[in-house]
Design a protein around this motif. Structure first.
Motif, PDB file in Angstrom:
ATOM      1  N   UNK A 275      56.211  65.998  39.208  1.00 20.47           N
ATOM      2  CA  UNK A 275      56.347  66.433  40.596  1.00 20.47           C
ATOM      3  C   UNK A 275      57.476  65.751  41.331  1.00 20.47           C
ATOM      4  N   UNK A 276      58.081  64.720  40.736  1.00 20.46           N
ATOM      5  CA  UNK A 276      59.175  64.018  41.403  1.00 20.46           C
ATOM      6  C   UNK A 276      60.512  64.352  40.785  1.00 20.46           C
ATOM      7  N   UNK A 277      60.624  65.550  40.215  1.00 17.06           N
ATOM      8  CA  UNK A 277      61.828  65.856  39.490  1.00 17.06           C
ATOM      9  C   UNK A 277      62.934  66.441  40.346  1.00 17.06           C
ATOM     10  N   UNK A 278      62.698  66.826  41.605  1.00 15.41           N
ATOM     11  CA  UNK A 278      63.745  67.505  42.357  1.00 15.41           C
ATOM     12  C   UNK A 278      63.676  67.168  43.832  1.00 15.41           C
ATOM     13  N   UNK A 279      64.840  67.372  44.463  1.00  8.28           N
ATOM     14  CA  UNK A 279      64.958  67.232  45.919  1.00  8.28           C
ATOM     15  C   UNK A 279      65.811  68.382  46.421  1.00  8.28           C
ATOM     16  N   UNK A 280      65.538  68.821  47.641  1.00  4.12           N
ATOM     17  CA  UNK A 280      66.292  69.897  48.248  1.00  4.12           C
ATOM     18  C   UNK A 280      66.911  69.398  49.534  1.00  4.12           C
TER      19      UNK A 280
ATOM     20  N   UNK B 221      71.229  72.463  48.788  1.00  2.00           N
ATOM     21  CA  UNK B 221      71.609  71.698  47.600  1.00  2.00           C
ATOM     22  C   UNK B 221      70.325  71.328  46.870  1.00  2.00           C
ATOM     23  N   UNK B 222      70.243  71.703  45.609  1.00  2.00           N
ATOM     24  CA  UNK B 222      69.104  71.333  44.764  1.00  2.00           C
ATOM     25  C   UNK B 222      69.545  70.232  43.814  1.00  2.00           C
ATOM     26  N   UNK B 223      68.878  69.093  43.906  1.00  2.00           N
ATOM     27  CA  UNK B 223      69.166  67.964  43.028  1.00  2.00           C
ATOM     28  C   UNK B 223      67.989  67.771  42.079  1.00  2.00           C
ATOM     29  N   UNK B 224      68.182  68.041  40.785  1.00  2.00           N
ATOM     30  CA  UNK B 224      67.098  67.779  39.835  1.00  2.00           C
ATOM     31  C   UNK B 224      66.965  66.300  39.539  1.00  2.00           C
ATOM     32  N   UNK B 225      65.927  65.934  38.816  1.00  3.34           N
ATOM     33  CA  UNK B 225      65.679  64.531  38.501  1.00  3.34           C
ATOM     34  C   UNK B 225      66.851  63.908  37.768  1.00  3.34           C
ATOM     35  N   UNK B 226      67.572  64.723  36.972  1.00  3.29           N
ATOM     36  CA  UNK B 226      68.698  64.184  36.213  1.00  3.29           C
ATOM     37  C   UNK B 226      69.799  63.652  37.114  1.00  3.29           C
TER      38      UNK B 226
END
Length: 859
Positions: free
Chosen positions: A444-449, A500-505
């Motif tokens: 559940x902590x893999x992305x930020x918008x 902007x979508x930032x994945x966990x990577x």
């Protein structure tokens, strides 16, 4: 024999070599040790030399001319070498027959240019086969046998058994190269051996009987053979044509179902290779996003090679593409350029056909003709051209489908992903996945918008035009993309909103929140640089909301949380705001307030307050500025700072401006009827300044109020005018032509231009309150005084009335009076008053008015 024992050997494995050598050794032993004449007792029908030449020709023709028969929709191929072999064993010396078999087959292999290993295996197999048949018949029938039913039966059984043995050897070679033999392969190899061997026996015995009758029998054999060859050639031509049409139908049908280039190649290249009997077929497509080479070789699956966009660099391929010319490269070519091409591509012969269709550039290449023909023919080139035409049409269809898919998932203005594609990628990123075993990070902590909205972008559109706004959005999209890691997604959601979508990577060692904040700061820094456009130089700012995926968060919730944080940033909580649950309550209040404002406009619930303007020469109130208030049914009287931004963002500002103008003009008319000759000032939004019908609308409002135009002052901001004077100046000029006074508000700030000020139909300027407030500051007073003096001098030279706003004490008022300022307004003179209080102030002596606390708080 009936089922040719030849096999397509492509790898020189030790087992294959050992098997070929063993077969050859066995056959050679039979050749050296045997001293057997003809099996039958009758005399040979011809001399040994003539018989040898006839058998060599028969064996060679049998290898070059395999018979193809279709039965119950299954194609069967077999050789007539069994007829020649049995005829020779029955009528001639066995060693002569074996040598004829080897020489005839060897000549045929040379014409077909088979690989040397394949030739060796097949010759070894033929040597073993001929020796086995001859020795078996001699042992069973004995020398000088009679041609009767028993002999015929033994010959048939001998051919069947040896054919099955040779077929088993074929299956053995297949198993060596494929690890296992499928049932269909075993059936295809063993079936003809057991079914068609009797045909060879009967044909050989019939020819033997006919030849025993001398010349008449020879003529009958030759005549029957000639007629059969002609009929078979006709049948084969019709069969090939029917087969080609069937394959072409399948080709076109499969091309209609493909949706990607790789899928199209996987479906169409194998049948193309089959139709042309080529060992290798290539499809090369040149596209702006990159060149693609797709290849299918014999016994291999589709291979794909992606290259940077370079176009055709090969000389022959470039010639085919530019001239749309089909090129044939035969094995016997003497053209040095073609020979070099064949050597460079490790090919024996080839055909190059361009893909001739609008919007498609590429070639279809076939290499290394297999089978009976020694090289590709003109018919093969025509067929490849037809296939390339269908392939080009299919490619164009795929390009159109890809373009439609791209258009459906990307923004047409910036080329960035749109809301649809962003939602897909968010859902993919939030899909359930196992925790990272090294860090224990939950999925559940893999992305930020990050949701970004440009500040005051509407003013750019209204002031400078939509074409400038579009150009600005393209630049902004490029700048944002440069700040985001490759693993992230930048999307335009519409208008001036980006995501902007930032994945966990993308998180790095500092964590996802820190990565998101770092990206947001980088974007803000990048956007602060001025944007140079053809028509203007524009500075941009943005408000950014950040939301992190938490447990049970779906894509819609994540976007809504980021949207809430972004609107909190626009409301003044900072350029970057991270979502928290507390923000949801404020967002709900704003949405409710916007809906209430729409109802307030519908029901006429807005009220006006009027701030008097004092004539510093006569010490009289000669004009007022109309300021809007909203008496909310639950929250009481609200100031403009709480609902004007809502009206601008919610599309209600035009109706709000119309209602304020109508109320102000009718109130001015009532004062005029009561003996108060006051001017009233109304503020205009940037959108109104760019409205071509502004002058007509104001004329209608003045006529409805029965008020002359010289009693109305319309205040405009510098930012709404100076951005696109070629558009706003004619609109303002028409407004001035009807007698309305144009006032330039907040003069001295923004991006004003003295050159344009001369062209504007402005008759009044208002000194920005920041300069007036500076007169009260110890450190700023000298500089503010210089600036105010300069503005007053400029106004006097241009014949403009100058208004000072924000006067808070008597010293400032007297200082402005001494400099020759025309009008002043501020709390020292009077706060914004209800309409009924303005009359008392205007008719009585000038005095400070104590207001109730609610009004005092509004300012």
């Amino acid at each position: 024999m009936t089922a040719s024992p030849r096999i397509a050997v492509r790898r020189a494995t030790p087992i294959t070599l050992t098997l070929a050598l063993g077969l050859a050794a066995a056959g050679a032993t039979a050749l050296l040790l045997t001293d057997r004449g003809a099996v039958l007792a009758q005399d040979p029908p011809m001399a040994p030399a003539a018989a040898f030449l006839l058998l060599v020709a028969a064996f060679g023709a049998a290898e070059l001319g395999l018979l193809h028969v279709e039965f119950r929709h299954q194609a069967h191929s077999f050789s007539l070498s069994g007829v020649a072999l049995l005829l020779g064993v029955l009528s001639f010396d066995l060693r002569l027959v074996i040598l004829a078999r080897l020489i005839g087959s060897g000549v045929a292999f040379s014409q077909q240019q088979l690989p040397w290993l394949k030739r060796g295996y097949n010759l070894g197999a033929y040597l073993f086969e001929a020796g086995a048949v001859g020795l078996s018949l001699h042992e069973v029938l004995g020398p000088r046998a009679e041609l009767d039913l028993t002999t015929a039966t033994i010959c048939c059984l001998t051919l069947v058994v040896i054919d099955l043995v040779m077929s088993c050897l074929v299956l053995l070679v297949i198993s060596i190269h494929q690890d296992r033999v499928t049932r269909s392969q075993a059936k295809a190899v063993l079936g003809p051996a057991s079914v068609l061997s009797p045909f060879s026996t009967l044909s050989a015995l019939a020819v033997t009987v006919l030849l025993a009758d001398g010349r008449l029998g020879l003529v009958l054999v030759l005549g029957f053979t000639t007629v059969t060859a002609v009929l078979y050639r006709s049948y084969l031509s019709l069969h090939n044509r029917h087969q080609s049409l069937g394959l072409m139908h399948d080709f076109v049908k499969q091309s209609l179902s493909a949706t990607t280039l790789e899928e199209l190649a996987a479906q169409l290249l194998p049948p193309t290779r089959q139709l042309l009997n080529a060992s290798d077929v290539q499809l090369i497509v040149y596209r702006p996003e990159g060149d693609v080479q797709l290849r299918v070789a014999e016994g291999e699956s589709l291979r794909t090679l992606r290259l940077p966009p370079a176009g055709p660099s090969d000389r022959l391929i470039a010639r085919a593409c530019t001239s749309t010319e089909s090129i044939m490269i035969p094995r016997t070519t003497r053209d040095q350029g073609m020979r070099d091409w064949l050597a460079a591509h490790a090919a024996r012969d080839a055909m190059i056909v361009p893909l001739s269709s609008e919007g498609v550039q590429g070639v279809l290449i076939a290499q290394d003709r297999m089978g009976q023909a020694s090289t590709f023919t003109a018919d093969d080139l025509t067929l490849l051209g037809t296939l390339a035409g269908h392939l080009a049409v299919a490619l164009r269809g795929i390009r159109l489908v890809e373009q439609l898919r791209f258009d459906a998932t990307h923004d047409a203005l910036t080329g960035l992903p749109n809301r649809v594609l962003l939602a897909e990628r968010i859902e993919q990123d939030l899909a359930p996945a196992p925790s990272d075993p090294t860090t224990g990070t939950p999925p559940s902590e893999r992305s930020a918008i990050l949701l970004l909205d440009l500040d005051r972008f509407k003013e750019v559109n209204d002031a400078l035009g939509h074409h400038v706004g579009d150009a600005l959005l393209r630049v902004v999209g490029t700048r944002i993309r440069a700040c985001v890691p490759e693993t992230g997604t930048v999307a335009r959601l519409g208008g001036d909103e980006f995501a902007i979508l930032l994945p966990k990577a993308s998180a790095g060692p500092a964590g996802l929140l820190q990565a998101a904040e770092r990206t947001a700061k980088s974007v803000l820094d990048e956007l602060t640089s001025p944007v140079t456009l053809p028509d203007a130089v524009v500075s941009t700012r943005a408000s950014i909301g950040i939301a992190l995926a938490c447990a049970d968060t779906n894509g819609a919730d994540l976007l809504r949380h980021a949207d809430t944080a972004m609107y909190s940033a626009k409301a003044g909580d900072g350029p970057i705001v991270v979502y928290s649950q507390e923000l949801d309550r404020g967002r709900a209040e704003r949405l409710t307030l916007l809906a209430d404002l729409a109802l307030a406009l519908e029901h006429g619930e807005l009220e006006l307050r009027y701030q008097p303007q004092l004539d510093l020469r006569t010490n009289e109130v000669t004009s007022v500025e109309a300021l809007v208030r909203w008496r909310h049914p639950r929250r009481g009287l609200l100031g403009p700072g709480l609902f004007i931004p809502l009206a601008e963002s919610g599309g209600l500002i035009e109706e709000l401006t119309r209602q304020v103008l109508r109320q102000a003009l009718h109130q001015c008319r009532r004062w005029r009827d009561a003996g108060l000759d006051l001017m009233v000032a109304v503020n205009l939004s940037a959108h109104s300044v760019n409205d071509a019908s502004l002058a007509e609308n104001v004329s209608v409002a003045l006529a409805a109020a029965g008020l002359p135009a010289d009693r109305l002052v319309m205040e405009i901001t510098e930012s709404s005018v100076m951005g696109d004077p070629t558009r706003t100046v004619p609109i303002l000029q028409r407004l001035a032509d009807i007698g309305v006074t144009i006032s330039l508000d907040d003069f001295g700030t923004g991006y004003s231009s003295l050159a344009y000020l001369q062209k504007l139909p402005v008759r009044e300027v208002k000194i920005d309150r920041s300069f007036i407030t500076g007169l009260s500051g110890t450190g700023e007073a000298p500089a503010s005084a210089v600036l105010i003096r300069s503005i007053l001098t400029l106004g006097a030279n241009l014949g403009l009335r100058v208004v000072a706003e924000g006067v808070e004490d008597a010293d400032v008022l007297e200082f402005l009076r001494g400099l020759g300022c025309d009008l002043a307004q501020g709390h020292f003179i009077a706060r914004a008053l209800p309409a009924e209080d303005v009359g008392d102030l205007a008719t009585g002596p000038l005095k400070r008015i104590a207001l109730d606390p609610a009004l005092e708080a509004l300012g």
